[in-house]
Design a protein around this motif. Structure first.
Motif, short mmCIF file in Angstrom:
data_model
loop_
_atom_site.label_atom_id
_atom_site.label_comp_id
_atom_site.label_asym_id
_atom_site.label_seq_id
_atom_site.Cartn_x
_atom_site.Cartn_y
_atom_site.Cartn_z
N LEU A 137 0.88 -1.22 -0.14
CA LEU A 137 0.03 0.15 0.17
C LEU A 137 0.85 1.23 0.00
N MET A 138 2.23 1.06 0.53
CA MET A 138 2.88 2.47 0.60
C MET A 138 3.40 2.84 -0.83
N GLN A 139 3.34 1.76 -1.75
CA GLN A 139 3.86 2.02 -3.09
C GLN A 139 2.83 2.66 -4.05
N ILE A 140 1.73 2.95 -3.27
CA ILE A 140 0.48 3.60 -4.11
C ILE A 140 0.69 4.97 -4.11
N PRO A 141 0.88 5.53 -5.41
CA PRO A 141 1.27 7.11 -5.33
C PRO A 141 -0.07 7.86 -5.13
N LEU A 142 -0.09 8.55 -4.15
CA LEU A 142 -1.18 9.50 -3.75
C LEU A 142 -1.01 10.77 -4.01
N GLU A 143 0.18 11.28 -4.05
CA GLU A 143 0.37 12.72 -4.33
C GLU A 143 1.17 12.89 -5.80
N GLY A 144 0.96 14.05 -6.38
CA GLY A 144 1.66 14.19 -7.70
C GLY A 144 1.41 13.23 -8.81
N THR A 145 0.41 12.58 -8.90
CA THR A 145 -0.16 11.77 -10.15
C THR A 145 -0.90 12.55 -10.98
N THR B 165 4.51 7.78 11.44
CA THR B 165 4.71 8.41 10.29
C THR B 165 3.37 8.80 9.35
N TYR B 166 2.72 7.42 9.17
CA TYR B 166 1.59 7.61 8.39
C TYR B 166 0.30 8.04 9.22
N PHE B 167 0.27 7.67 10.60
CA PHE B 167 -0.59 8.44 11.44
C PHE B 167 -0.89 10.03 11.29
N SER B 168 0.48 10.59 11.28
CA SER B 168 0.49 11.89 11.18
C SER B 168 0.10 12.45 10.00
N ARG B 169 0.03 11.87 8.71
CA ARG B 169 -0.37 11.97 7.66
C ARG B 169 -1.97 12.12 7.59
N ALA B 170 -2.28 11.11 8.40
CA ALA B 170 -3.83 10.74 8.49
C ALA B 170 -4.38 11.80 9.40
N SER B 171 -3.52 12.31 10.54
CA SER B 171 -4.11 13.18 11.35
C SER B 171 -4.48 14.78 10.56
N GLU C 64 -10.32 11.88 1.05
CA GLU C 64 -10.90 11.08 1.81
C GLU C 64 -10.45 9.63 1.59
N GLU C 65 -10.04 9.52 0.09
CA GLU C 65 -9.47 8.27 -0.40
C GLU C 65 -7.97 8.04 0.31
N LYS C 66 -7.21 9.09 0.31
CA LYS C 66 -5.92 9.13 0.76
C LYS C 66 -6.06 8.75 2.22
N LEU C 67 -6.85 9.32 2.97
CA LEU C 67 -7.04 9.04 4.54
C LEU C 67 -7.40 7.67 4.71
N ALA C 68 -8.12 7.00 3.93
CA ALA C 68 -8.33 5.66 3.84
C ALA C 68 -7.22 4.78 3.78
#
Length: 467
Positions: free
Chosen positions: A163-171, A202-208, A178-182
């Motif tokens: 899941l970390m390899q899924i590009p969520l930014e800059g694509t 680290t990923y929880f901080s992004r979710a926050s 909401e999809e990024k948060l999930a």
């Protein structure tokens, strides 16, 4: 079954077709033959998938439709949740044939052996590199599928990495917050399952930063539970207990899981450092009737002992320790485990309910420590403002500054020796020991002078005649 060479040759021949509709038909015909063979092979399917997503001559008209049905086949028969970035958007013209291809996929990958082939195919397609930019959406779904298959095998870290390899930014794709948060919350939960709480933070901080965008109850619940577990892993047990207790009241959680959350709340509250904050958490849990009816009696007894500041014995500690998770058994600075430190500090405070003062040798006997370690424990608690006491270094003793009950005569008189010298209660301030020692000497000297003056005024001791 066609050999790998035959599959490659057929793909090359199809690629040379000038008519796109004919090329589409040939690709789907080959895919169907690879799936409906009596002995399924991962190699042919990997070669097929790799060509679709890496071929520079692949047109979007053909590629998107073929790849969409290829992924539909791979997902068929799995329990993967298809929403958000894990949802595949097919061409409308292919929607009628989805059920047909899903049935082909279910038949092809049924059984444990063929299920393993499915995972090999997904892994082989993703790990080849050189993926074209036009199929980001389809490859993202494939990564979700790979994470799901790894999760079924309890490979939590592998699933999180997928899941970390899924590009969520800059694509080029437009992905909602909401999809990024999930995705972030799912990564956090997977990392916590395998104890990688540092990465999870680290990923929880992004979710926050995104949690405010959702009103979905399930997402909010997962966020709160992840927060509680992060507090737990990072040894912030007071905060963990409060969060676990909050989640245990949520009606969206199954009854059995709510009891588990309550159990976690009690456990972390007992592991928390002794002090006023823990006392408030213990009191809140003690008022919850479920603690005394739904949890093992050993937990509720331990909680009451901590709340009422009774001394906890070694055999009670051993019984409680059996229910701890691995990270809750971690060694701490100064020796011992988290639990042993919590019980030691609790027993220091409990001694204050029994004694006005205690030597460090006697305190060490209570804590199963030597006198120097007992002094260090008490000193740390005083410095952190969690114990109202002071240390008499020459006498090697600990003096407690407040008690829940006082001597009856002193309570009645309210004075020292009936001479009107009132006892003052002061908060323990985190200051240097040298400054506190000087203040003690100054206060004691003033009290001695005041006593001497009052004795003279009352004429209790006659003044000697001057020769």
């Amino acid at each position: 079954m066609e050999s790998d060479t035959e599959v490659a040759d057929r793909l090359a021949a199809i690629s040379s077709e000038s008519s796109q509709p004919d090329r589409l038909t040939e690709y789907l015909s080959l895919l169907k033959s690879l799936l409906e063979t009596s002995s399924l092979s991962s190699n042919g399917l990997i070669i097929f998938g790799r060509l679709i997503i890496t071929s520079p001559s692949m047109t979007m008209y053909v590629g998107r439709r073929v790849l969409g049905l290829y992924i539909t086949v791979l997902c068929a028969g799995t329990s993967m949740e298809k929403k958000g970035t894990a949802q595949l958007h097919l061409e409308k013209r292919d929607e009628e044939s989805i059920s047909t291809w899903e049935e082909i996929g279910k038949n092809a990958f049924q059984g444990e052996e063929n299920g393993e082939i499915r995972k090999d195919v997904v892994e082989g397609v993703l790990n080849g590199g050189g993926i074209s930019g036009w199929c980001d959406e389809q490859v993202t779904v494939l990564k979700h599928l790979y994470a799901h298959l790894l999760q079924l095998e309890d490979d939590w870290y592998g699933a999180a990495k997928a899941l970390m390899q899924i590009p969520l930014e800059g694509t080029s794709r437009l992905i909602s917050d909401e999809e990024k948060l999930a995705v972030y919350i799912k990564i956090v939960r997977l990392l916590l399952e395998c104890g990688e709480w540092g990465q999870a933070q680290t990923y929880f901080s992004r979710a926050s930063l995104l949690i405010h965008v959702t009103k979905d109850k399930e997402t909010n619940l997962a966020y709160r539970l992840s927060q509680a577990r992060l507090f737990d892993f990072s040894a912030r047990f007071n905060e963990a207990a409060q969060k676990y207790h909050e989640v245990s009241f949520d009606g969206a959680v199954a009854e059995e899981d709510r009891i588990q959350m309550l159990k976690a709340a009690v456990t972390t509250s007992i592991l928390a450092p002794a002090g006023p904050q823990r006392s408030r958490v213990l009191a809140a849990l003690n008022r919850d009737d479920r603690v005394h009816t739904a949890l093992p009696s050993s937990l509720s007894v331990m909680l009451r002992k901590m709340l009422l500041e009774y001394i906890v014995r070694t055999e009670e500690v051993k019984e409680f320790e059996q229910g701890l998770e691995d990270h809750q058994r971690a060694k701490v600075e100064g020796g011992g485990t988290v639990l042993e430190r919590a019980v030691r500090e609790h027993n220091v405070g409990a001694c204050g309910k029994v004694y006005d003062n205690i030597s460090f040798e006697a305190l060490g006997n209570v804590l199963n420590l030597d006198s120097d370690a007992a002094e260090m424990t008490a000193r740390r608690m005083i410095e952190q403002g969690r114990l109202r006491a002071w240390i008499d270094q020459p006498l090697h003793s600990l003096y407690f500054e407040s008690r829940s009950s006082h001597d009856a005569d002193a309570e009645a008189q309210g004075t020292a020796g009936g001479l009107g010298v009132e006892r003052e209660e002061k908060d323990v301030e985190p200051r240097l020991w040298s400054e506190r020692w000087d203040d003690r000497i100054r206060e004691t000297s003033l009290k001695v002078e005041a006593l001497a003056e009052q004795i003279q005024q009352k004429g209790l001791i006659p003044i000697a005649a001057v020769a």
